[in-house]
Design a protein around this motif. Structure first.
Motif, mmCIF file in Angstrom:
data_model
loop_
_atom_site.group_PDB
_atom_site.id
_atom_site.type_symbol
_atom_site.label_atom_id
_atom_site.label_comp_id
_atom_site.label_asym_id
_atom_site.label_seq_id
_atom_site.Cartn_x
_atom_site.Cartn_y
_atom_site.Cartn_z
ATOM 1 N N UNK A 349 1.127 -1.209 0.005
ATOM 2 C CA UNK A 349 -0.040 0.024 -0.023
ATOM 3 C C UNK A 349 0.841 1.340 -0.064
ATOM 4 N N UNK A 350 1.965 1.362 0.803
ATOM 5 C CA UNK A 350 2.808 2.443 0.940
ATOM 6 C C UNK A 350 3.380 2.607 -0.339
ATOM 7 N N UNK A 351 3.924 1.713 -1.167
ATOM 8 C CA UNK A 351 4.693 1.949 -2.347
ATOM 9 C C UNK A 351 3.652 2.310 -3.390
ATOM 10 N N UNK A 352 2.437 1.870 -3.441
ATOM 11 C CA UNK A 352 1.271 2.590 -4.395
ATOM 12 C C UNK A 352 1.291 3.652 -4.011
ATOM 13 N N UNK A 353 0.908 4.208 -2.738
ATOM 14 C CA UNK A 353 0.895 5.614 -2.598
ATOM 15 C C UNK A 353 1.933 6.452 -3.040
ATOM 16 N N UNK A 354 3.107 6.074 -2.786
ATOM 17 C CA UNK A 354 4.444 6.693 -3.399
ATOM 18 C C UNK A 354 4.385 6.830 -4.801
ATOM 19 N N UNK A 355 3.916 5.653 -5.593
ATOM 20 C CA UNK A 355 3.550 5.666 -7.145
ATOM 21 C C UNK A 355 2.840 6.774 -7.327
ATOM 22 N N UNK A 356 1.502 6.480 -6.645
ATOM 23 C CA UNK A 356 0.484 7.856 -7.137
ATOM 24 C C UNK A 356 0.801 9.164 -6.978
ATOM 25 N N UNK A 357 1.813 9.448 -5.899
ATOM 26 C CA UNK A 357 2.380 10.839 -5.559
ATOM 27 C C UNK A 357 3.397 11.096 -6.632
ATOM 28 N N UNK A 358 4.147 10.245 -7.139
ATOM 29 C CA UNK A 358 5.111 10.479 -8.190
ATOM 30 C C UNK A 358 4.381 10.744 -9.478
ATOM 31 N N UNK A 359 3.338 9.810 -9.731
ATOM 32 C CA UNK A 359 2.867 9.923 -11.086
ATOM 33 C C UNK A 359 1.977 11.326 -11.057
ATOM 34 N N UNK A 360 1.307 11.720 -10.103
ATOM 35 C CA UNK A 360 0.746 13.131 -10.123
ATOM 36 C C UNK A 360 1.525 14.191 -10.082
ATOM 37 N N UNK A 361 2.980 14.102 -9.420
ATOM 38 C CA UNK A 361 3.953 15.020 -9.618
ATOM 39 C C UNK A 361 4.551 15.260 -10.844
ATOM 40 N N UNK A 362 4.637 13.951 -11.626
ATOM 41 C CA UNK A 362 4.961 14.206 -13.044
ATOM 42 C C UNK A 362 3.897 14.937 -13.775
ATOM 43 N N UNK A 363 2.804 14.963 -13.680
ATOM 44 C CA UNK A 363 1.687 15.412 -14.419
ATOM 45 C C UNK A 363 1.732 17.095 -14.112
ATOM 46 N N UNK A 364 2.208 17.483 -12.808
ATOM 47 C CA UNK A 364 2.206 18.941 -12.364
ATOM 48 C C UNK A 364 3.644 19.417 -12.986
ATOM 49 N N UNK A 365 4.630 18.551 -12.840
ATOM 50 C CA UNK A 365 5.917 19.278 -13.390
ATOM 51 C C UNK A 365 5.611 19.397 -14.967
ATOM 52 N N UNK A 366 4.985 18.465 -15.706
ATOM 53 C CA UNK A 366 4.901 18.776 -17.205
ATOM 54 C C UNK A 366 3.963 19.918 -17.331
ATOM 55 N N UNK A 367 3.006 19.906 -16.762
ATOM 56 C CA UNK A 367 1.957 20.899 -16.679
ATOM 57 C C UNK A 367 2.710 22.487 -16.505
ATOM 58 N N UNK A 368 3.528 22.432 -15.294
ATOM 59 C CA UNK A 368 4.161 23.528 -15.069
ATOM 60 C C UNK A 368 5.107 24.004 -16.261
#
Length: 885
Positions: A349-368
């Motif tokens: 579960x923890x690694x899935x959460x980390x995976x989610x945070x990174x994926x959303x972080x990638x989305x906002x890096x590309x958006x920025x």
């Protein structure tokens, strides 16, 4: 038909608005009659859209140029496939495609979930109907695909589709990406219905999982097709350059991937409820943002609609989505509290959460990075940044002042996204090795030891092999000693090499872990069912589609990452000017320019300028058979540089120049013709454009300039007698003046004579000093190597030329050639690139799509076919069903 289409459009506008209000009212008051009528109303709306599609398709196929849209995007010469692609090739048609697809998806989603609570389905129907209504609004009042010319009956022929879009990949790319956008409306509608009804268990996630997968699959397909189109069509030497519109499709792909992973935690542990509803709303908002971006005129992109007037509408639509979603989530915030907590940081579960945070972080890096240019242009932002820079200067932190628009380009994206992407890659291998809830230290060490050791040793071997290969190439091509080559290679190591080695290491780790999952499961099936290993592997995947289909997707991701690594190590030769007979080295190849060809392509209505490039392995000598052919033609022995296709020889002056003249003047016969013989005693010819070449010159006037430049070059360098070429600016006729009638007659004989058989090019080499009475010639024979023909096309109805690249694909790399003919000159500018591992990108995309399709298949699993838990690896207790990452 256009009048009928317009009437149907207004009918659809009223029907969707009425259906949305009917469904919303019925859901609020809980009356079954209006709710049932609204569900059937979706079918009526779909029929209206199908009728509108038929009207537009009829106009496209019958070339009804009274319609402004059809006249702007098609013409009578377009092939049938591109006529059909014209349906979505422009903004107005794309809106109709969106509306039709959304109406179809809405009707299907409601019908397949008809056993759900009527009130819940009422809210779903209302959200979907309002979404369709928005696109009806755009078409009815701002961008109708049925608008006709009011002052005339329309032109006799249309402008035609942009030549860049007349490509099989581009015919599929837009509808694929649009379908990915459209399909995510369904999960959003179900998420809103869950919030409004308070049914916040995992049922709405299960109902929409396949729709999320459909959206993810089409987004993936659209992105990869866009990259393949850029690779084969644009001719800039790559497949991804972080173009704003490319990014607009990538951003919701990241958040949709995060959503696919996080729903598993809610289904299994009743956690991340808040996160999931935020993700589903955010992803839907980003699909609309991607559409807005192409129509906002805020960005410069080859994909953008420069003349769109819809930006304001989309801004208001996005504002409405944000307001409704935020209010709904705030209303149910307490009810969305998780029913369990993370038991350990070392759990799946923890690694899935980390995976989610990174994926959303990638989305906002590309958006920025995508919108930063517009943000940095705002004066308040500049003032704030410069004020911060002033505060930091006294403490020794120097920041450059921000004084204008700053565009974050490819280097910035690569620098920021590379470490984030590599961590995501690593997580795809860690997931299968970690238990749910809590992983013990013993479990951790036992599961990680073998993959880590194996991948580390393989990576080390690959790195040593790469350095030895680099040193050997320097020795073979440049004469550098092996030891010195190794030292040079080590000295040149930098962050690119570090990230590349890390990517290979992580990729091997992931392949080992996923391969282990497949292997252990297949062996268990073999023991249970006495099946052959391949059959056991296939049945294992089909009996647990969600889990092993996800693993297949992860393998595709690994292949794509290896292709990204190869892109960083490509051998890039910037544009080099080449005249016929000249060569250049790139990677392990020697490329020889064997002359150009220009002709009119009647089927496509374009002028084709081709560069014939002979490719040989670098350092490889020409076969003796080719040298013998050259000797038979020239009468003397010739020599060739290793790797090159050009044979150099020294001939008697008169024989050498006669051979060259016969070939070069004969090649001009397809482009230039004798208009008339000059006055008596002038020894002149008046020449002009040959009739077959006239369409080429009309589409590309520089073609005539190039032909005359070749004639002048022959007269200066190769003619065996005195020749003058006199041109008059703006006139297609020009004079060729000779010293005698005999010289003129010889020229005419060459112009109408046979070309030299088996010769690609022969010319005088003026760079080499020949002995008295001799001339040095360069000869390129047919069959001297692999022939690649990059091309530039000039369309009669469009000003901008298009580039058609030439690609030779090997197992581990591509040789990529793109050319541009010089204006009025006989040389071409050649871009040559060697791409390592680029084929893995297309293979990885296919593997990802296959895995996603497996996940979509209906789940049918009987108890007798289930692999016992004891057969699973220790990390998979109990097994988890990953989905695409």
């Amino acid at each position: 038909m256009h009048e009928i289409g317009t009437a149907l459009l207004y009918a659809a506008f009223l029907a969707t608005l009425g259906n949305a209000l009917l469904a919303l009212g019925g859901a609020i008051v809980g009356r079954l009659g209006p709710l049932g009528a609204a569900r059937h109303g979706l079918l009526a709306i779909l029929l209206l859209f199908v009728a509108m599609d038929a009207c537009l398709l009829h106009g496209l196929l019958t070339h009804d140029f009274r319609n402004r849209y059809i006249a702007a995007y098609t013409d009578v010469d377009m092939p049938l496939a591109y006529l059909i692609a014209g349906f979505w090739g422009g903004e107005k048609g794309a809106l109709l495609f969106w509306g039709t697809s959304l109406a179809a998806f809405s009707a299907w989603a409601v019908w397949t979930n008809r056993t759900q609570s009527p009130r819940f389905l009422g809210y779903v129907t209302a959200v979907l109907s309002f979404a369709v209504f928005f696109f009806c609004l755009l078409m009815a009042f701002e961008s109708s695909p049925f608008e006709t010319f009011t002052a005339a009956s329309g032109p006799d022929d249309g402008k035609g589709m942009n030549p860049l879009l007349q490509n099989p990949l581009m015919a599929i790319h837009p509808p694929s990406l649009l379908t990915g956008y459209i399909a995510f409306t369904v999960p959003f509608a179900f998420g809103m219905a869950a919030l409004w009804t308070g049914d916040l268990d995992s049922q709405w996630l299960r109902d929409t999982r396949k729709w999320t997968l459909v959206s993810w699959l089409f987004l993936s397909l659209g992105l990869i097709l866009g990259g393949a189109w850029a690779y084969t069509e644009l001719g800039w030497g790559g497949f991804w350059m972080w173009d704003p519109v490319e990014n607009a499709g990538l951003i919701p792909w990241f958040t949709a991937t995060a959503f696919l992973h996080s729903v598993m935690i809610q289904e299994r542990r009743n956690m991340l409820k808040r996160w999931n509803v935020v993700l589903v709303c955010l992803t839907f908002l980003l699909t609309i943002f991607g559409t807005f971006l192409t129509r906002s005129q805020l960005i410069d992109s080859v994909h953008a609609f420069a003349d769109s007037t819809l930006a304001t509408y989309f801004l208001w639509y996005m504002a409405g989505i944000i307001a409704v979603a935020a209010a709904s989530i705030g209303w149910r915030w307490r009810s969305l509290r998780a029913e369990a907590d993370l038991d350990s940081a070392w759990s799946r579960e923890s690694f899935f959460v980390l995976n989610n945070v990174l994926l959303v972080g990638c989305a906002f890096v590309v958006l920025w990075g995508t919108v930063f240019g517009q943000i940095s242009e705002a004066q308040p932002v500049q003032d704030l940044y410069n004020g911060l820079a002033g505060l930091l200067r006294p403490v020794g932190i120097e920041l450059d002042p921000l004084q204008g628009k700053v565009q974050l380009g490819e280097p910035w994206f690569n620098r920021v996204m590379t470490p984030l992407g590599l961590v995501l890659l690593l997580l795809t291998g860690i997931g299968p090795l970690i238990s749910w809830r809590r992983a013990s230290r013993k479990n951790f060490e036992q599961n990680f030891r073998r993959p880590l050791v194996a991948s580390s040793l393989l990576t080390l071997a690959a790195a040593v092999g790469w350095m030895l290969r680099t040193a050997w190439q320097a020795h073979a091509w440049q004469g550098v000693p092996i030891g010195q080559g190794l030292r040079d290679t080590l000295d040149a190591l930098g962050m690119t090499e570090f990230w590349g080695a890390t990517c290979v290491w992580f990729a091997l780790f992931v392949v080992w872990t996923i391969g282990g999952e497949f292997h252990v499961g297949a062996r268990a099936r073999q023991r249970l069912h006495s099946e052959p290993y391949p059959l056991a592997l296939a049945m294992l995947t089909l009996r647990n589609k969600r889990r092993y289909g996800g693993y297949v997707v992860h393998l595709g991701v690994v292949l794509c990452f290896l292709a990204f690594t190869g892109n960083a190590f490509r051998t890039y030769q910037p544009e080099v000017a080449l005249v016929p007979g000249e060569s250049l080295d790139v990677g392990g190849y020697t490329i020889t320019y064997a002359g150009g060809r220009e002709h009119w392509e009647a089927d496509g209505a374009y002028a084709s300028a081709q560069a014939r490039m002979l490719v040989r392995d670098r350092g490889e000598p020409l076969p003796a058979e080719l040298l013998d052919r050259a000797r038979a033609l020239l009468g003397v022995a010739g020599t060739a540089q290793p790797g090159g296709a050009t044979i150099a020889a020294t001939l008697p002056d008169d024989r050498g120049r006669a051979l060259v003249s016969r070939f070069q003047v004969g090649r001009l016969a397809a482009r230039l013709a004798v208009h008339e013989v000059g006055p008596a005693g002038s020894h002149a010819l008046v020449m002009t454009i040959a009739p077959p070449f006239q369409p080429v010159v009309q589409a590309s006037p520089q073609a005539l300039m190039r032909a005359i430049a070749e004639l002048k070059a022959w007269a200066k360098d190769a003619a065996p007698f005195a020749v003058q070429v006199r041109t008059t600016p703006g006139k297609p006729e020009f004079d060729v003046v000779f010293a005698s009638d005999a010289d003129r007659q010889q020229f005419v004989a060459w112009l109408g004579g046979e070309a030299l058989p088996g010769v690609e090019w022969i010319g005088v080499n003026g760079r080499v000093q020949a002995p008295q009475g001799k001339v040095c010639v360069d000869l390129v024979l047919a069959g001297s190597g692999l022939m690649l023909v990059p091309e530039v096309r000039n369309y009669q109805k469009h000003q901008s030329p298009t580039t058609e690249v030439a690609i030779e694909s090997a197992i581990l790399h591509d040789l990529y050639l793109a050319m541009r003919p010089a204006q009025g000159q006989r040389h071409v500018s050649l871009l040559a690139v060697v791409f390592p591992f680029v084929g893995l990108l297309w293979l990885g995309a296919v593997v990802m799509l296959i895995g996603g399709f497996v996940c979509l298949l209906p789940a049918r699993q009987s108890a007798s076919e289930t692999v016992p838990q004891s057969a699973e690896p220790p990390a998979a207790t109990p097994p988890a069903p990953p989905v695409p990452a």
